[in-house]
Design a protein around this motif. Structure first.
Motif, PDB file in Angstrom:
ATOM      1  N   GLN A  20       0.807  -1.213   0.000  1.00 55.28           N
ATOM      2  CA  GLN A  20       0.000   0.000   0.000  1.00 55.28           C
ATOM      3  C   GLN A  20       0.842   1.266   0.000  1.00 55.28           C
ATOM      4  OE1 GLN A  20      -2.526  -0.452   3.420  1.00 55.28           O
ATOM      5  NE2 GLN A  20      -3.926  -1.858   2.384  1.00 55.28           N
ATOM      6  N   ARG A  21       2.162   1.158   0.040  1.00 52.64           N
ATOM      7  CA  ARG A  21       2.994   2.352   0.024  1.00 52.64           C
ATOM      8  C   ARG A  21       2.825   3.104  -1.292  1.00 52.64           C
ATOM      9  NH1 ARG A  21       5.758  -0.645   3.710  1.00 52.64           N
ATOM     10  NH2 ARG A  21       6.557   0.527   5.472  1.00 52.64           N
ATOM     11  N   LYS A  22       2.896   4.421  -1.219  1.00 50.73           N
ATOM     12  CA  LYS A  22       2.614   5.261  -2.370  1.00 50.73           C
ATOM     13  C   LYS A  22       3.804   5.337  -3.309  1.00 50.73           C
ATOM     14  CE  LYS A  22       1.672   8.899   0.062  1.00 50.73           C
ATOM     15  NZ  LYS A  22       1.240  10.275   0.387  1.00 50.73           N
ATOM     16  N   SER A  23       3.503   5.640  -4.573  1.00 52.08           N
ATOM     17  CA  SER A  23       4.561   5.971  -5.506  1.00 52.08           C
ATOM     18  C   SER A  23       5.088   7.360  -5.175  1.00 52.08           C
ATOM     19  CB  SER A  23       4.036   5.932  -6.945  1.00 52.08           C
ATOM     20  OG  SER A  23       3.635   4.621  -7.291  1.00 52.08           O
ATOM     21  N   VAL A  24       6.293   7.637  -5.602  1.00 50.71           N
ATOM     22  CA  VAL A  24       6.923   8.918  -5.293  1.00 50.71           C
ATOM     23  C   VAL A  24       6.160  10.052  -5.962  1.00 50.71           C
ATOM     24  CG1 VAL A  24       9.000  10.299  -5.677  1.00 50.71           C
ATOM     25  CG2 VAL A  24       9.203   7.933  -4.918  1.00 50.71           C
ATOM     26  N   ASP A  25       5.782  11.078  -5.166  1.00 55.35           N
ATOM     27  CA  ASP A  25       5.116  12.260  -5.690  1.00 55.35           C
ATOM     28  C   ASP A  25       6.060  13.456  -5.610  1.00 55.35           C
ATOM     29  OD1 ASP A  25       5.165  12.872  -2.980  1.00 55.35           O
ATOM     30  OD2 ASP A  25       3.065  12.379  -2.664  1.00 55.35           O
ATOM     31  N   MET A  26       5.539  14.645  -5.908  1.00 60.62           N
ATOM     32  CA  MET A  26       6.392  15.837  -5.951  1.00 60.62           C
ATOM     33  C   MET A  26       6.982  16.165  -4.583  1.00 60.62           C
ATOM     34  SD  MET A  26       7.781  18.084  -7.818  1.00 60.62           S
ATOM     35  CE  MET A  26       6.871  17.810  -9.336  1.00 60.62           C
ATOM     36  N   THR A  27       6.211  15.964  -3.526  1.00 57.60           N
ATOM     37  CA  THR A  27       6.714  16.226  -2.174  1.00 57.60           C
ATOM     38  C   THR A  27       7.893  15.325  -1.846  1.00 57.60           C
ATOM     39  OG1 THR A  27       4.522  16.924  -1.409  1.00 57.60           O
ATOM     40  CG2 THR A  27       6.128  16.261   0.270  1.00 57.60           C
ATOM     41  N   ALA A  28       7.711  14.028  -2.096  1.00 55.00           N
ATOM     42  CA  ALA A  28       8.790  13.079  -1.824  1.00 55.00           C
ATOM     43  C   ALA A  28      10.009  13.360  -2.689  1.00 55.00           C
ATOM     44  CB  ALA A  28       8.301  11.652  -2.059  1.00 55.00           C
ATOM     45  N   ALA A  29       9.780  13.731  -3.954  1.00 55.53           N
ATOM     46  CA  ALA A  29      10.899  14.025  -4.849  1.00 55.53           C
ATOM     47  C   ALA A  29      11.697  15.229  -4.357  1.00 55.53           C
ATOM     48  CB  ALA A  29      10.384  14.274  -6.262  1.00 55.53           C
ATOM     49  N   SER A  30      10.997  16.257  -3.882  1.00 56.98           N
ATOM     50  CA  SER A  30      11.679  17.458  -3.375  1.00 56.98           C
ATOM     51  C   SER A  30      12.490  17.143  -2.120  1.00 56.98           C
ATOM     52  CB  SER A  30      10.650  18.554  -3.075  1.00 56.98           C
ATOM     53  OG  SER A  30       9.923  18.891  -4.230  1.00 56.98           O
ATOM     54  N   LEU A  31      11.901  16.355  -1.216  1.00 56.37           N
ATOM     55  CA  LEU A  31      12.605  15.989   0.008  1.00 56.37           C
ATOM     56  C   LEU A  31      13.801  15.081  -0.286  1.00 56.37           C
ATOM     57  CD1 LEU A  31       9.559  15.349   2.377  1.00 56.37           C
ATOM     58  CD2 LEU A  31      11.141  17.289   2.424  1.00 56.37           C
ATOM     59  N   MET A  32      13.663  14.187  -1.271  1.00 54.21           N
ATOM     60  CA  MET A  32      14.779  13.331  -1.643  1.00 54.21           C
ATOM     61  C   MET A  32      15.901  14.138  -2.274  1.00 54.21           C
ATOM     62  SD  MET A  32      14.718  10.204  -0.722  1.00 54.21           S
ATOM     63  CE  MET A  32      16.058   9.637  -1.778  1.00 54.21           C
ATOM     64  N   LEU A  33      15.563  15.211  -2.982  1.00 52.29           N
ATOM     65  CA  LEU A  33      16.592  16.081  -3.553  1.00 52.29           C
ATOM     66  C   LEU A  33      17.413  16.730  -2.444  1.00 52.29           C
ATOM     67  CD1 LEU A  33      17.880  17.449  -6.007  1.00 52.29           C
ATOM     68  CD2 LEU A  33      16.110  19.228  -5.842  1.00 52.29           C
ATOM     69  N   ILE A  34      16.723  17.222  -1.402  1.00 51.45           N
ATOM     70  CA  ILE A  34      17.419  17.812  -0.255  1.00 51.45           C
ATOM     71  C   ILE A  34      18.284  16.752   0.434  1.00 51.45           C
ATOM     72  CG2 ILE A  34      17.100  18.870   2.010  1.00 51.45           C
ATOM     73  CD1 ILE A  34      14.499  20.093   0.925  1.00 51.45           C
ATOM     74  N   PHE A  35      17.715  15.563   0.592  1.00 51.11           N
ATOM     75  CA  PHE A  35      18.437  14.468   1.227  1.00 51.11           C
ATOM     76  C   PHE A  35      19.722  14.131   0.469  1.00 51.11           C
ATOM     77  CE2 PHE A  35      19.092   9.806   1.453  1.00 51.11           C
ATOM     78  CZ  PHE A  35      19.339   9.674   2.812  1.00 51.11           C
ATOM     79  N   CYS A  36      19.640  14.083  -0.855  1.00 46.62           N
ATOM     80  CA  CYS A  36      20.807  13.748  -1.668  1.00 46.62           C
ATOM     81  C   CYS A  36      21.855  14.852  -1.647  1.00 46.62           C
ATOM     82  CB  CYS A  36      20.378  13.454  -3.101  1.00 46.62           C
ATOM     83  SG  CYS A  36      19.422  11.937  -3.286  1.00 46.62           S
ATOM     84  N   ILE A  37      21.423  16.103  -1.575  1.00 45.88           N
ATOM     85  CA  ILE A  37      22.381  17.205  -1.465  1.00 45.88           C
ATOM     86  C   ILE A  37      23.171  17.092  -0.167  1.00 45.88           C
ATOM     87  CG2 ILE A  37      22.592  19.703  -1.161  1.00 45.88           C
ATOM     88  CD1 ILE A  37      20.226  20.030  -3.069  1.00 45.88           C
ATOM     89  N   VAL A  38      22.450  16.819   0.927  1.00 47.22           N
ATOM     90  CA  VAL A  38      23.109  16.687   2.229  1.00 47.22           C
ATOM     91  C   VAL A  38      24.075  15.507   2.236  1.00 47.22           C
ATOM     92  CG1 VAL A  38      22.717  16.162   4.660  1.00 47.22           C
ATOM     93  CG2 VAL A  38      21.250  17.814   3.505  1.00 47.22           C
ATOM     94  N   LEU A  39      23.608  14.350   1.731  1.00 48.08           N
ATOM     95  CA  LEU A  39      24.478  13.182   1.734  1.00 48.08           C
ATOM     96  C   LEU A  39      25.618  13.298   0.738  1.00 48.08           C
ATOM     97  CD1 LEU A  39      22.427  11.898   3.643  1.00 48.08           C
ATOM     98  CD2 LEU A  39      22.727   9.771   2.362  1.00 48.08           C
ATOM     99  N   GLY A  40      25.419  14.101  -0.313  1.00 44.31           N
ATOM    100  CA  GLY A  40      26.507  14.333  -1.253  1.00 44.31           C
ATOM    101  C   GLY A  40      27.668  15.071  -0.619  1.00 44.31           C
ATOM    102  N   PHE A  41      27.375  15.830   0.427  1.00 42.76           N
ATOM    103  CA  PHE A  41      28.409  16.579   1.141  1.00 42.76           C
ATOM    104  C   PHE A  41      29.107  15.722   2.198  1.00 42.76           C
ATOM    105  CE2 PHE A  41      29.921  19.834   4.168  1.00 42.76           C
ATOM    106  CZ  PHE A  41      30.608  20.646   3.285  1.00 42.76           C
ATOM    107  N   GLN A  42      28.550  14.545   2.473  1.00 43.04           N
ATOM    108  CA  GLN A  42      29.040  13.731   3.583  1.00 43.04           C
ATOM    109  C   GLN A  42      30.507  13.345   3.431  1.00 43.04           C
ATOM    110  OE1 GLN A  42      27.316   9.989   5.993  1.00 43.04           O
ATOM    111  NE2 GLN A  42      27.442   9.646   3.802  1.00 43.04           N
ATOM    112  N   GLN A  43      30.860  12.758   2.285  1.00 46.49           N
ATOM    113  CA  GLN A  43      32.237  12.303   2.082  1.00 46.49           C
ATOM    114  C   GLN A  43      33.222  13.465   2.135  1.00 46.49           C
ATOM    115  OE1 GLN A  43      30.068   9.436   2.083  1.00 46.49           O
ATOM    116  NE2 GLN A  43      29.633  10.362   0.102  1.00 46.49           N
ATOM    117  N   VAL A  44      32.802  14.623   1.602  1.00 46.32           N
ATOM    118  CA  VAL A  44      33.660  15.803   1.630  1.00 46.32           C
ATOM    119  C   VAL A  44      33.877  16.283   3.061  1.00 46.32           C
ATOM    120  CG1 VAL A  44      33.868  18.220   0.884  1.00 46.32           C
ATOM    121  CG2 VAL A  44      32.963  16.496  -0.690  1.00 46.32           C
ATOM    122  N   ALA A  45      32.808  16.257   3.859  1.00 52.89           N
ATOM    123  CA  ALA A  45      32.918  16.681   5.260  1.00 52.89           C
ATOM    124  C   ALA A  45      33.881  15.787   6.034  1.00 52.89           C
ATOM    125  CB  ALA A  45      31.534  16.671   5.915  1.00 52.89           C
ATOM    126  N   ILE A  46      33.834  14.483   5.773  1.00 55.98           N
ATOM    127  CA  ILE A  46      34.729  13.549   6.462  1.00 55.98           C
ATOM    128  C   ILE A  46      36.165  13.723   5.977  1.00 55.98           C
ATOM    129  CG2 ILE A  46      35.293  11.115   6.823  1.00 55.98           C
ATOM    130  CD1 ILE A  46      32.312  10.490   6.590  1.00 55.98           C
TER     131      ILE A  46
END
Length: 309
Positions: A20-46
């Motif tokens: 019953q889980r939903k397919s990705v909508d615009m809200t989820a896509a926007s939040l995943m974009l923010i999530f990926c930006i943050v995690l993209g900085f992870q290796q650089v921060a370390i």
């Protein structure tokens, strides 16, 4: 016999919830974009403060700090020991997987570049999609989505293709990055296949952070990496960012989305993580930005559209 019936009924509930889980909508896509930006900085921060605090010590410390914050949040939201104890087996497994993932990341960053680590760490969605397709009802990929996953993987290879010959150190670091991606994928499958699928996000993250801290803090202390750390201003800023933004806020967001949307579709967005990782590495660590990065990025976006539209 009654225990078997209860277990079967519980498993049926988890499978029904998964379908019953939903397919990705615009809200989820926007939040995943923010999530990926943050995690993209992870290796650089370390990598950026590795001379002050070893990567392993950073992972151990940030897990301990974020684990305390998540524990307080979970208690404030009414989570009690009875609930924690109910999920201890899958909780221990995902905690060990999380510890393995970031141990490989920390170890690998002593050999390879931050951009290379991003490439191999973010192979996790490929392995996760395969595992979910095989073992979790409701997560099966259609033919079109398989083409999207394939295109996204091809785009990642094109975007991150190294120039010149690999050294032995680079090969070792890249291999450890691949093991980190496998560990990440394993935790995703465990979460969706067990009772943690419907458990509060705070509980899952508490297990991951607390087990990681309990395993890695002693290792960092015994090896001398913890006591040789130099807490400079930049090191403290990096550690604070990793603890509060990455290990606490970003991972809470990830597990919240994982409970509401299809993990196989969410995972494909993680292909954006390496792109941001290379971008931040270029700007902050002077790592080269090759022309194939732009071409590969376009192919990745096409793959994401095929999987999520």
């Amino acid at each position: 016999m009654n225990h078997q019936k209860i277990a079967m009924r519980s498993q049926a509930c988890w499978q029904e919830a998964g379908s019953q889980r939903k397919s990705v909508d615009m809200t989820a896509a926007s939040l995943m974009l923010i999530f990926c930006i943050v995690l993209g900085f992870q290796q650089v921060a370390i990598k950026g403060v590795a001379d002050d605090i070893s990567p392993l010590a950073q992972v151990a410390l940030r897990s301990a700090i974020a684990g305390c914050l998540v524990g307080l949040l979970a208690y404030w939201r009414g989570l009690r020991w009875k609930t924690v104890k109910r999920h201890w087996v899958p909780g221990l497994l995902v905690g060990m997987g999380f510890a393995a993932e970031f141990s490989f990341v920390a170890w690998g960053l002593t050999y390879t570049l931050a951009s290379h680590m991003s490439v191999f760490l973010y192979t996790a969605p490929i392995f996760a999609a395969l595992g979910l397709h095989l073992w979790v009802p409701g997560e099966q990929l259609s033919l079109r989505q398989w083409w999207g996953v394939g295109l996204a993987f091809l785009g990642m290879v094109i975007a991150m293709a190294p120039s010149g010959a690999y050294s032995v150190d680079i090969l070792i670091g890249d291999s450890l990055g691949l093991l980190a991606g496998l560990s990440w994928a394993a935790t995703t499958v465990i979460i969706r296949k067990t009772s943690l699928s419907e458990a509060p996000a705070e509980l899952t993250l508490s297990y991951q952070l607390s087990v990681t801290a309990l395993l890695l803090l002693p290792v960092a202390a015994i090896s001398g990496q913890l006591f040789s750390a130099k807490f400079t201003g930049l090191a403290m800023a990096s550690l604070g960012f990793q603890s509060l933004v990455i290990s606490f806020a970003a991972l809470m967001l990830w597990f919240t989305l994982l409970r509401r949307y299809r993990a196989s579709q969410l995972g494909v967005f993680s292909f954006l993580g390496p792109l941001f990782g290379v971008l931040f590495g270029t700007l902050l660590l002077n790592e080269p930005l090759s022309p194939n990065f732009m071409m590969g990025g376009g192919v990745i976006l096409i793959g994401i559209v095929l999987v999520t539209r």
